[in-house]
Design a protein around this motif. Structure first.
Motif, mmCIF file in Angstrom:
data_model
loop_
_atom_site.group_PDB
_atom_site.id
_atom_site.type_symbol
_atom_site.label_atom_id
_atom_site.label_comp_id
_atom_site.label_asym_id
_atom_site.label_seq_id
_atom_site.Cartn_x
_atom_site.Cartn_y
_atom_site.Cartn_z
ATOM 1 N N ARG A 162 0.717 -1.392 0.133
ATOM 2 C CA ARG A 162 0.023 -0.002 0.030
ATOM 3 C C ARG A 162 0.824 1.328 0.100
ATOM 4 N N LEU A 165 2.200 1.712 -3.455
ATOM 5 C CA LEU A 165 1.043 2.088 -4.194
ATOM 6 C C LEU A 165 0.957 3.726 -4.080
ATOM 7 N N MET A 166 0.938 4.131 -2.757
ATOM 8 C CA MET A 166 0.733 5.672 -2.381
ATOM 9 C C MET A 166 1.673 6.476 -3.194
ATOM 10 N N LEU A 167 2.781 5.954 -3.052
ATOM 11 C CA LEU A 167 4.059 6.605 -3.612
ATOM 12 C C LEU A 167 4.176 6.572 -5.361
ATOM 13 N N GLY A 168 3.093 6.014 -6.032
ATOM 14 C CA GLY A 168 3.278 5.924 -7.578
ATOM 15 C C GLY A 168 3.833 5.039 -8.045
ATOM 16 N N ASN B 80 -9.120 5.624 3.438
ATOM 17 C CA ASN B 80 -8.767 4.956 2.410
ATOM 18 C C ASN B 80 -9.377 5.280 1.183
ATOM 19 N N ALA B 83 -7.939 7.941 -0.071
ATOM 20 C CA ALA B 83 -6.581 7.617 -0.820
ATOM 21 C C ALA B 83 -6.634 6.795 -2.070
ATOM 22 N N PRO B 103 -4.951 4.805 -6.131
ATOM 23 C CA PRO B 103 -4.035 5.927 -5.301
ATOM 24 C C PRO B 103 -3.485 6.658 -6.531
ATOM 25 N N PRO B 105 -0.182 9.822 -6.878
ATOM 26 C CA PRO B 105 0.866 10.390 -6.295
ATOM 27 C C PRO B 105 0.732 11.755 -5.880
ATOM 28 N N ILE B 107 -1.473 12.626 -3.845
ATOM 29 C CA ILE B 107 -2.004 12.452 -2.316
ATOM 30 C C ILE B 107 -1.242 11.420 -1.560
ATOM 31 N N GLY B 108 -0.577 12.171 -0.406
ATOM 32 C CA GLY B 108 0.276 11.271 0.249
ATOM 33 C C GLY B 108 -0.504 10.529 1.383
ATOM 34 N N MET B 109 0.218 9.492 1.891
ATOM 35 C CA MET B 109 -0.319 8.869 3.261
ATOM 36 C C MET B 109 0.740 8.470 3.945
ATOM 37 N N PHE B 111 0.523 5.884 7.398
ATOM 38 C CA PHE B 111 -0.039 4.782 7.990
ATOM 39 C C PHE B 111 0.316 4.770 9.453
ATOM 40 N N ARG B 176 8.991 10.513 3.601
ATOM 41 C CA ARG B 176 8.561 9.845 2.341
ATOM 42 C C ARG B 176 7.390 10.257 1.540
ATOM 43 N N ALA B 177 6.306 10.513 2.309
ATOM 44 C CA ALA B 177 4.912 10.685 1.938
ATOM 45 C C ALA B 177 5.218 12.333 1.398
#
Lengths: 259, 292
Positions: A162, A165-168, B80, B83, B103, B105, B107-109, B111, B176-177
């Motif tokens: 996940r 995925l979020m980082l492209g 989610n 996201a 998802p 890029p 939009i950062g997440m 967790f 990182r996000a």
């Protein structure tokens, strides 16, 4: 008091190192004594000195290196092809459910059949060619590595996927980096098992008929009642697979480099 | 539009410039996150569970909004969906005008667990996003180094994640996000797994960070203090099925620090929240009792 206990501990440690160092020489010594005592038939049960002479002859005749390289070639190439295929299909079946539904049942049926049982059909298909021997090693190695990879891929932390995925992360990189490295600890365990399997299947492959190889030499020596040579061959095989296993263990430790 | 273009960290979507579809003219600025009549239903062995039930909400650009509610109230599911990790069953989620189906890029997440790539150093972890988006290695590492300085982990740039403490790992996860310069940062109980002291430090860090990054932030937590301390708005959710119960503005001055935790205005707000949550919690509990 405490120093006394400490000394006793180091004494015990040294003793166990000493006994460990003497283990093999003592075994060889007892073997030599029994074989020379005429309790047993020295032709069938030659002493280690005779075995050593047979091995030296084997090396001097020039056949040893031919046999060694033939066997090493089969094991190495078979191992490489089988594990590459196992890893690739394991990543795919572990990741894509449909592919898993298609292939997993088949692999689970084929996997438990001992590779040795394929010798007769392999002789029919490939004759006594190198291809047949490689096939047996590949076959033996493939399923173990496939299963280890398949399980490893399914155990990859979903959170990592996940996050990626979020980082492209593109699809390709997802498979080749996140999934593959995420599963690497499992794959390495499968590979180590595969090292010993490749030696088992090598034995089957060379007994089935070959023109060179360590196990081939053992079989020829048996037919000529050269028991020293037979035992020398066994020792060489044992040493070879021992070295292979140990060096693989050393590589494996570094393969999962982030630990 | 003009005001937004002053901010280089929040680039306006080129699509909107080209299409130039006139919005219904109003003085209200356009929401960056829009959730409309969203329902999310999960299949479970004994039927279906409605995790999110016809939720609508809007988040303005630059806003910091917290979603608060008892565990299992669907707040993470709602996040989610923003996201693109969860598909709507009904309704729609749009971010920057585009529906969220996967998802993205921008939009950062972050967790609850850092989920750092264990095989990558801190620096490479942060550079992962820019690299994945096709930036050169040099460029990606430059972005990473800037962020590492910002989170104060310069000395640990080449360390592997497992050698860092939980708080440090979560800081790396935030960096990182941020490396992809997201317009929206979604945070799912990011400090929930940390001890109380580390959590307080992380909250102060986030307050500082927020002034520098200027992203819209949606923050899920079950800690009311945390929600009020950090947010412009707190949305209180009810459990089973997940709905938004109350939308509270936090009109406390900024910059804030944990010092406001004793402010009377803060305490009044907190009492409101607690009452609501307690009533809801009891209701949910009784429902569960009734079912079993």
């Amino acid at each position: 008091m405490s120093t006394g206990g400490h000394n006793r501990a180091t004494m015990a440690g040294r003793l166990s190192v000493l006994v460990g160092a003497l283990s093999v020489p003592a075994f060889v010594g007892v073997w030599e004594l029994i074989a020379r005592s005429r309790i047993v038939n020295a032709v069938l049960f030659p002493p280690p000195s005779t075995v050593a002479v047979a091995v030296l002859d084997w090396i001097h005749s020039g056949q040893f290196f031919g046999d060694l390289s033939a066997s090493l070639f089969r094991v190495t190439v078979g191992f490489l092809i089988g594990t590459t295929g196992g890893i690739m299909l394991g990543v795919l079946t572990g990741r894509f459910r449909l592919l898993s539904s298609l292939l997993s049942p088949l692999f689970h049926i084929l996997r438990p059949i001992p590779p040795i049982a394929f010798v007769p059909i392999v002789i029919l298909w490939f004759g006594l060619s190198e291809a047949g021997k490689l096939f047996l090693v590949v076959w033996g190695v493939f399923f173990t590595v496939w299963l280890a990879t398949h399980i490893g891929v399914q155990k990859v932390d979903r959170g990592l996927i996940r996050a990626a995925l979020m980082l492209g992360t593109p699809r390709r990189q997802m498979l080749s980096e996140i999934i593959l490295l995420g599963a690497l600890p499992y794959i390495v365990v499968g590979l180590r098992t595969a090292v010993s399997i490749s030696f088992y299947t090598l034995v089957a492959a060379e007994l089935a008929g070959a023109f060179a190889g360590i196990v081939y030499r053992i079989e020829i020596a048996q037919q000529n009642m050269q028991t020293g040579q037979v035992m020398g061959g066994l020792a060489a095989l044992g040493l070879l697979s021992f070295v292979a296993d140990r060096s693989f263990a050393a590589i494996a430790e570094r393969a999962v480099w982030w630990r | 539009m003009v005001a937004m273009m002053h901010n280089p960290l929040r680039p306006t979507s080129p699509l909107r410039l080209v299409d130039a579809v006139p919005e219904p003219s109003s003085a209200v600025p356009e929401a960056i996150i829009r959730v409309e009549d969203l329902s999310i239903v999960f299949d479970v062995p004994r039927g279906e569970v409605i995790a999110v039930d016809r939720v609508s909400l809007a988040v303005m650009p630059g806003e910091f909004v917290s979603l608060v509610g008892p565990s299992g109230c669907g707040k993470s599911t709602l996040l989610n969906a923003m996201a693109g990790l969860e598909r709507p069953f009904e309704g729609e989620v749009t971010v920057a005008g585009k529906p969220m189906l996967a998802p993205r890029p921008d939009i950062g997440m972050v967790f609850q667990q850092p989920h750092l790539f264990p095989w990558k150093s801190v620096r490479r972890n942060i550079a992962h996003g820019p690299r994945a988006l096709g930036k050169s290695k040099t460029e990606a590492l430059r972005i990473a180094d800037d962020l590492i300085d910002m989170i104060g982990l310069t000395k640990f740039a080449s360390a592997y994640p497992h050698t860092l403490s939980g708080g440090m790992q979560q800081r790396v996860a935030i960096a990182r996000a941020l490396a992809n310069q997201p317009r929206v940062l979604l945070m799912d109980e990011p400090f929930g797994a940390l001890d109380a002291q580390t959590r307080a430090v992380m909250q102060d860090n986030l307050l500082e960070l927020r002034d520098r990054i200027n992203a819209t932030i949606v923050f899920v937590t079950h800690d009311i203090d945390e929600a009020i301390l950090l947010s412009d708005r707190v949305l209180i959710m009810s459990a089973g099925p997940g709905r938004i119960l109350r939308d509270l503005s936090v009109d406390l001055p900024r910059p804030r620090s944990s010092a406001i935790l004793t402010d009377p205005a803060y305490l009044a707000l907190k009492r409101d929240c607690l009452d609501l949550i307690r009533t809801e919690g009891r209701k949910a509990f009784e429902q569960m009792e009734a079912v079993t």
